[in-house]
Design a protein around this motif. Structure first.
Motif, PDB file in Angstrom:
ATOM      1  N   ASP A 211       0.845  -1.192   0.000  1.00 41.18           N
ATOM      2  CA  ASP A 211       0.000   0.000   0.000  1.00 41.18           C
ATOM      3  C   ASP A 211       0.889   1.254   0.000  1.00 41.18           C
ATOM      4  O   ASP A 211       2.106   1.160   0.207  1.00 41.18           O
ATOM      5  CB  ASP A 211      -0.875  -0.035   1.274  1.00 41.18           C
ATOM      6  N   LYS A 213       0.654   4.754   2.020  1.00 43.93           N
ATOM      7  CA  LYS A 213      -0.190   5.323   3.067  1.00 43.93           C
ATOM      8  C   LYS A 213      -0.247   6.854   3.057  1.00 43.93           C
ATOM      9  O   LYS A 213      -1.212   7.436   3.530  1.00 43.93           O
ATOM     10  CB  LYS A 213       0.312   4.879   4.456  1.00 43.93           C
ATOM     11  N   GLY A 225      -5.950   6.237   4.602  1.00 44.76           N
ATOM     12  CA  GLY A 225      -6.366   4.830   4.615  1.00 44.76           C
ATOM     13  C   GLY A 225      -5.664   4.024   3.538  1.00 44.76           C
ATOM     14  O   GLY A 225      -5.735   2.795   3.528  1.00 44.76           O
ATOM     15  N   GLY A 226      -4.972   4.691   2.619  1.00 46.78           N
ATOM     16  CA  GLY A 226      -4.266   4.000   1.529  1.00 46.78           C
ATOM     17  C   GLY A 226      -4.595   4.654   0.201  1.00 46.78           C
ATOM     18  O   GLY A 226      -5.762   4.824  -0.132  1.00 46.78           O
ATOM     19  N   PHE A 268      -5.653  -9.326   8.324  1.00 46.51           N
ATOM     20  CA  PHE A 268      -4.771  -8.471   7.512  1.00 46.51           C
ATOM     21  C   PHE A 268      -3.611  -8.089   8.412  1.00 46.51           C
ATOM     22  O   PHE A 268      -3.788  -7.400   9.418  1.00 46.51           O
ATOM     23  CB  PHE A 268      -5.615  -7.284   7.051  1.00 46.51           C
ATOM     24  N   ASN A 284      -5.523  -5.924  11.109  1.00 46.05           N
ATOM     25  CA  ASN A 284      -6.873  -5.493  10.771  1.00 46.05           C
ATOM     26  C   ASN A 284      -7.692  -6.760  10.571  1.00 46.05           C
ATOM     27  O   ASN A 284      -7.160  -7.783  10.111  1.00 46.05           O
ATOM     28  CB  ASN A 284      -6.876  -4.639   9.510  1.00 46.05           C
ATOM     29  N   ARG A 286     -10.143  -7.632   8.580  1.00 46.62           N
ATOM     30  CA  ARG A 286     -10.909  -7.556   7.324  1.00 46.62           C
ATOM     31  C   ARG A 286      -9.895  -7.448   6.211  1.00 46.62           C
ATOM     32  O   ARG A 286      -8.710  -7.306   6.456  1.00 46.62           O
ATOM     33  CB  ARG A 286     -11.784  -6.307   7.376  1.00 46.62           C
ATOM     34  N   GLY A 288      -7.829  -5.536   3.371  1.00 48.23           N
ATOM     35  CA  GLY A 288      -7.348  -4.160   3.269  1.00 48.23           C
ATOM     36  C   GLY A 288      -8.090  -3.426   2.164  1.00 48.23           C
ATOM     37  O   GLY A 288      -8.594  -4.032   1.226  1.00 48.23           O
ATOM     38  N   ASP A 289      -8.120  -2.117   2.301  1.00 51.22           N
ATOM     39  CA  ASP A 289      -8.761  -1.279   1.303  1.00 51.22           C
ATOM     40  C   ASP A 289      -7.774  -0.155   1.000  1.00 51.22           C
ATOM     41  O   ASP A 289      -7.566   0.696   1.867  1.00 51.22           O
ATOM     42  CB  ASP A 289     -10.068  -0.739   1.890  1.00 51.22           C
ATOM     43  N   PRO A 290      -7.059  -0.161  -0.111  1.00 46.50           N
ATOM     44  CA  PRO A 290      -7.350  -0.832  -1.373  1.00 46.50           C
ATOM     45  C   PRO A 290      -6.531  -2.089  -1.697  1.00 46.50           C
ATOM     46  O   PRO A 290      -6.397  -2.428  -2.873  1.00 46.50           O
ATOM     47  CB  PRO A 290      -7.039   0.258  -2.398  1.00 46.50           C
ATOM     48  N   GLU A 291      -6.067  -2.833  -0.706  1.00 49.21           N
ATOM     49  CA  GLU A 291      -5.354  -4.078  -1.031  1.00 49.21           C
ATOM     50  C   GLU A 291      -6.295  -5.111  -1.651  1.00 49.21           C
ATOM     51  O   GLU A 291      -5.924  -5.861  -2.549  1.00 49.21           O
ATOM     52  CB  GLU A 291      -4.724  -4.677   0.231  1.00 49.21           C
TER      53      GLU A 291
HETATM   54  N1  GLY Z   1      -5.054   0.028   3.282  1.00 43.30           N
HETATM   55  C1  GLY Z   1      -4.956  -0.095   4.657  1.00 43.30           C
HETATM   56  C2  GLY Z   1      -6.191  -0.468   5.347  1.00 43.30           C
HETATM   57  O1  GLY Z   1      -7.095  -1.034   4.767  1.00 43.30           O
HETATM   58  O2  GLY Z   1      -6.305  -0.229   6.537  1.00 43.30           O
END
Ligand code: GLY
Length: 423
Positions: A211, A213, A225-226, A268, A284, A286, A288-291
């Protein structure tokens, strides 16, 4: 199968896109979803934290599986309520979810089970936090303890900035999430995001990505958040992957089960690859967003059997997932002012154009006016993703697609993937 996806961001749109491609799916419903997800799902206006409403919706559509996207739904206890209702769920209980919902919990957990992580101090008051800075040196890492939508982390370059971040957190900037603050040692190394599935007992690695950041090119600007991801990422050598599995993933699943909250869902692991091996930055609970977006583009296997196996305890019977031998890139188009004060309402045009072969756009924060005008409705607005034979090719496709999207109130980083390209 009837499947309910909970959430409304780019991660959930990517999950919906992949799940909709499964021949196992008969009906796919999203709550609350977003305008982009309407291409794959029926949208139902139930919030991700409305636990009673979601259980009722799952019953109404005779859901065979509920897929929890965001951490807010985990922390609200959605998996616990679905378990009581006898509805299979991909996503951990609120107890296991403390691995994300409290950074202080996770640090103590890491100490208890011997997971490598940075030195830290948990502070209950502003004065104690400011005093604790004496034990660290710049850059200072200041984290709100609770969930803060990816905005609760400040990397302060000097003491003044660190004290201001502490003042803001205790002053209510993150609400109750900032009532406690964790100060951490800054870790030198390369960041990585690794994912692992667990069904309460068996576990399996499920891809990795890198990611970006910071908000701006060259790792400048505030933490977000990415802003973009790519996968696979060369930081994940086979040796690093094995070390993460051994030192972080397996002890985490064993530890949380020993604590009485067996983990079901995806974990995550955000890690720093340091000179002395991988160290935990945070967990995390869940995708990742945007992973998630780049993982879904690369995942060749049907996702649904893996989600079901996590929910019903049959992960040990599943083969490792198959991945396309291609690179995937995701570039986040954010609203100007993100992360502090994203400008809402900006019009977006051009998504109907031919954006190129191998390009997929996920909606992250959008809304549709009654007349069909698409507008920004969040900090991160669109995720422009592409697959290519090489990272350069995938990146070129993503940025060429962005050039065709008309979003004057948006911005993106232009250097996604720079670490890999600089090697
Ligand atoms: N991309 C990092 C997150 O989802 O927290």
């Amino acid at each position: 199968m009837n499947i309910l996806i909970v959430g409304s961001g780019g991660r959930e749109h990517a999950l919906a896109w992949k799940i909709a491609a499964s021949p196992l799916v008969k009906r796919l419903v999203a709550a609350p979803g977003n305008p982009g997800m309407a291409a794959q799902c029926e949208l139902r206006g139930v919030a991700a934290t409305d636990v009673d409403g979601l259980v009722a919706l799952a019953r109404e559509i005779a859901a065979d599986l509920v897929v929890i996207g965001p951490e807010s739904a985990v922390a609200a206890g959605l998996a616990d309520a679905l378990q009581l209702a006898g509805i299979p769920c991909f996503g951990p209980t609120a107890g296991a979810g403390q691995l994300e919902s409290s950074k202080a919990f996770t640090k103590a957990f890491a100490d208890r089970y011997g997971l490598p992580t940075s030195a830290y101090v948990v502070c209950e008051t502003e004065a104690a936090a400011k005093a604790a800075l004496d034990g660290f040196s710049a850059p200072y890492v200041i984290k709100a303890d609770g969930l803060a939508a990816g905005k609760g982390v400040t990397i302060a370059q000097d003491r003044g900035e660190a004290e201001a971040a502490i003042h803001d957190a205790f002053g209510g900037r993150f609400g109750a999430a900032g009532a406690r603050v964790v100060i951490e040692e800054f870790l030198e190394g390369e960041i990585g995001s690794l994912f692992a599935l667990c069904d309460g007992e068996a576990s399996m690695l499920f891809g990795w990505a890198q990611d970006h950041k910071r908000a701006f090119d060259g790792e400048q600007g505030p933490n977000t958040g990415g802003m973009g991801t790519y996968s696979p990422a060369p930081v994940f050598t086979p040796e690093l992957v094995e070390q993460v599995r051994e030192r972080l993933v397996e002890p985490a699943f064993a530890g949380i089960a020993a604590d009485g909250s067996p983990y079901r869902g995806v974990l995550f692991v955000e890690l720093m690859a340091t000179k002395t091996g991988p160290k935990l930055v945070e967990f995390n609970v869940r995708f990742g967003d945007p992973e998630c977006q780049v993982l879904m583009l690369r995942l060749e296997s049907d996702l649904v059997p893996y989600l079901v196996a996590c929910a019903n305890g049959t992960l040990k019977d599943m083969p490792p997932p198959a991945w396309r031998d291609e690179q995937a890139v995701c570039v986040v188009l954010a609203a100007k002012g993100y992360p502090e004060t994203p400008k809402g309402g900006g019009e977006i045009r051009g998504l109907d154009a031919d954006l190129g072969e191998g390009v997929v756009v996920f909606h992250a924060g959008t809304k549709l006016d009654a007349d069909g005008t698409l507008r920004a409705a969040g900090g991160r607005v669109l995720n422009v993703c592409a697959r290519g034979a090489t990272l350069e090719a995938a990146r070129e496709k993503a940025y060429a697609a962005i050039a065709k999207i008309d979003f004057p109130d948006g911005f993106c980083r232009t250097d996604i993937g720079w670490r890999a390209l600089a090697r």
